[in-house]
Write an enzyme that holds these catalytic residues in place. Structure first.
Site, PDB file in Angstrom:
ATOM      1  N   HIS A 195       0.836  -1.199   0.000  1.00  0.00           N
ATOM      2  CA  HIS A 195       0.000   0.000   0.000  1.00  0.00           C
ATOM      3  C   HIS A 195       0.865   1.240   0.000  1.00  0.00           C
ATOM      4  O   HIS A 195       1.946   1.276   0.581  1.00  0.00           O
ATOM      5  CB  HIS A 195      -0.954   0.024   1.201  1.00  0.00           C
ATOM      6  CG  HIS A 195      -0.288  -0.219   2.517  1.00  0.00           C
ATOM      7  ND1 HIS A 195       0.076  -1.466   2.948  1.00  0.00           N
ATOM      8  CD2 HIS A 195       0.090   0.641   3.494  1.00  0.00           C
ATOM      9  CE1 HIS A 195       0.636  -1.389   4.144  1.00  0.00           C
ATOM     10  NE2 HIS A 195       0.673  -0.118   4.501  1.00  0.00           N
ATOM     11  N   HIS A 197       0.980   5.148   1.116  1.00  0.00           N
ATOM     12  CA  HIS A 197       0.357   6.210   1.919  1.00  0.00           C
ATOM     13  C   HIS A 197       0.475   7.492   1.107  1.00  0.00           C
ATOM     14  O   HIS A 197       1.574   7.863   0.675  1.00  0.00           O
ATOM     15  CB  HIS A 197       1.106   6.422   3.242  1.00  0.00           C
ATOM     16  CG  HIS A 197       1.078   5.255   4.179  1.00  0.00           C
ATOM     17  ND1 HIS A 197       0.231   5.191   5.263  1.00  0.00           N
ATOM     18  CD2 HIS A 197       1.809   4.114   4.210  1.00  0.00           C
ATOM     19  CE1 HIS A 197       0.452   4.057   5.921  1.00  0.00           C
ATOM     20  NE2 HIS A 197       1.409   3.385   5.311  1.00  0.00           N
TER      21      HIS A 197
HETATM   22  P1  AMP Z   1       1.585   0.383   7.439  1.00  0.00           P
HETATM   23  O1  AMP Z   1       1.887   0.611   8.892  1.00  0.00           O
HETATM   24  O2  AMP Z   1       2.523   1.118   6.518  1.00  0.00           O
HETATM   25  O3  AMP Z   1       1.505  -1.099   7.129  1.00  0.00           O
HETATM   26  O4  AMP Z   1       0.171   1.021   7.177  1.00  0.00           O
HETATM   27  C1  AMP Z   1      -1.014   0.366   7.465  1.00  0.00           C
HETATM   28  C2  AMP Z   1      -2.045   1.434   7.588  1.00  0.00           C
HETATM   29  O5  AMP Z   1      -3.316   0.838   7.522  1.00  0.00           O
HETATM   30  C3  AMP Z   1      -1.981   2.206   8.892  1.00  0.00           C
HETATM   31  O6  AMP Z   1      -1.739   3.584   8.626  1.00  0.00           O
HETATM   32  C4  AMP Z   1      -3.348   1.991   9.505  1.00  0.00           C
HETATM   33  O7  AMP Z   1      -3.855   3.131  10.146  1.00  0.00           O
HETATM   34  C5  AMP Z   1      -4.177   1.617   8.286  1.00  0.00           C
HETATM   35  N1  AMP Z   1      -5.358   0.814   8.565  1.00  0.00           N
HETATM   36  C6  AMP Z   1      -5.432  -0.323   9.280  1.00  0.00           C
HETATM   37  N2  AMP Z   1      -6.691  -0.798   9.280  1.00  0.00           N
HETATM   38  C7  AMP Z   1      -7.413   0.064   8.543  1.00  0.00           C
HETATM   39  C8  AMP Z   1      -8.790   0.136   8.168  1.00  0.00           C
HETATM   40  N3  AMP Z   1      -9.687  -0.804   8.558  1.00  0.00           N
HETATM   41  N4  AMP Z   1      -9.218   1.170   7.411  1.00  0.00           N
HETATM   42  C9  AMP Z   1      -8.344   2.117   7.008  1.00  0.00           C
HETATM   43  N5  AMP Z   1      -7.028   2.104   7.327  1.00  0.00           N
HETATM   44  C10 AMP Z   1      -6.576   1.092   8.083  1.00  0.00           C
END
Ligand code: AMP
Length: 209
Positions: A195, A197
């Site tokens: 993903h 950001h």
């Molecule tokens: P990372 O730490 O780079 O793997 O980013 C994962 C991101 O997913 C984090 O910023 C979380 O806040 C986000 N996240 C986790 N669960 C959800 C969800 N159900 N809806 C939207 N964002 C989410």
């Protein structure tokens, strides 16, 4: 003089003229001790587990008011992102479904702001900027993280970057935004579905933390 076993040491008011003040002091101490115990019980059971350390630290810090800017600093310091990222890597980087698969399947709610046949963009549940959007490939195809990319992924990787620009335009931040990919535990990746950001809406700092 003195107490026999079983006899209250200030049992006789004739023997101890300070019996009443001492009783009052004992009552005060008992009340204080009860309040202390109650507050510990409250901290242990009334505060939801994920926030308990944070909340306890906030309660302990004598000079902390609950001013938002101070809390934000403390939250950043208290939540152990590195440990949870390592735990996520150990338990999740196995190619199994993640929370993002449920978002793609609309099994859990999310705020979707853009999608095409290959990618999906939705708002991060824990935004780190006024605009914080996650952009993911709909078909993961082994891309649990960028470090797993192979030559066959070049097209989707390029498409994700182009889609990031489209999202930035839609969000009104195309003149200043940041794209971040956390790869692996040392970068605090917590969801093992590639993903991007997309962050904006405020002045970004450099270097990042
Ligand atoms: P990372 O730490 O780079 O793997 O980013 C994962 C991101 O997913 C984090 O910023 C979380 O806040 C986000 N996240 C986790 N669960 C959800 C969800 N159900 N809806 C939207 N964002 C989410």
């Amino acid at each position: 003089m003195g107490c026999r076993p079983g006899q209250a040491w200030n049992a006789s008011p004739h023997q101890f003229s300070f019996g009443a003040p001492v009783k009052a002091m004992a009552a005060t101490l008992t009340t204080a001790f009860s309040l202390f115990r109650f507050s510990r019980v409250l901290r242990a059971y009334a505060i939801p587990k994920p926030f308990s350390k944070l909340s306890i630290d906030v309660l302990r810090a004598p000079s902390y008011s609950l001013r938002p800017e101070r809390c934000v600093c403390h939250i950043t310091a208290s939540v152990n992102e590195e440990a949870s990222a390592k735990a996520a890597a150990a338990s999740v980087d196995n190619g199994g479904p993640t929370i993002f698969d449920k978002i793609i399947a609309r099994e859990i709610p999310s705020t979707i702001i853009y999608e095409d046949d290959k990618v999906l963009a939705f708002r991060d549940i824990n935004p780190q900027a006024p605009v914080h959007v996650l952009l993911i490939p709909k078909f993961r195809d082994g891309l649990t993280q960028l470090g797993k990319a192979e030559s066959r992924h070049a097209e989707i990787l390029g498409h994700l970057l182009y889609a990031a620009k489209v999202v930035a335009e839609k969000e009104g931040i195309v003149d200043g935004f940041r794209v971040v990919i956390n790869n692996g535990p040392e970068a605090c990746q917590s969801v093992y579905h590639l993903h991007l950001h997309i962050l904006g809406g405020r002045q970004m700092k450099w270097p990042p933390g």
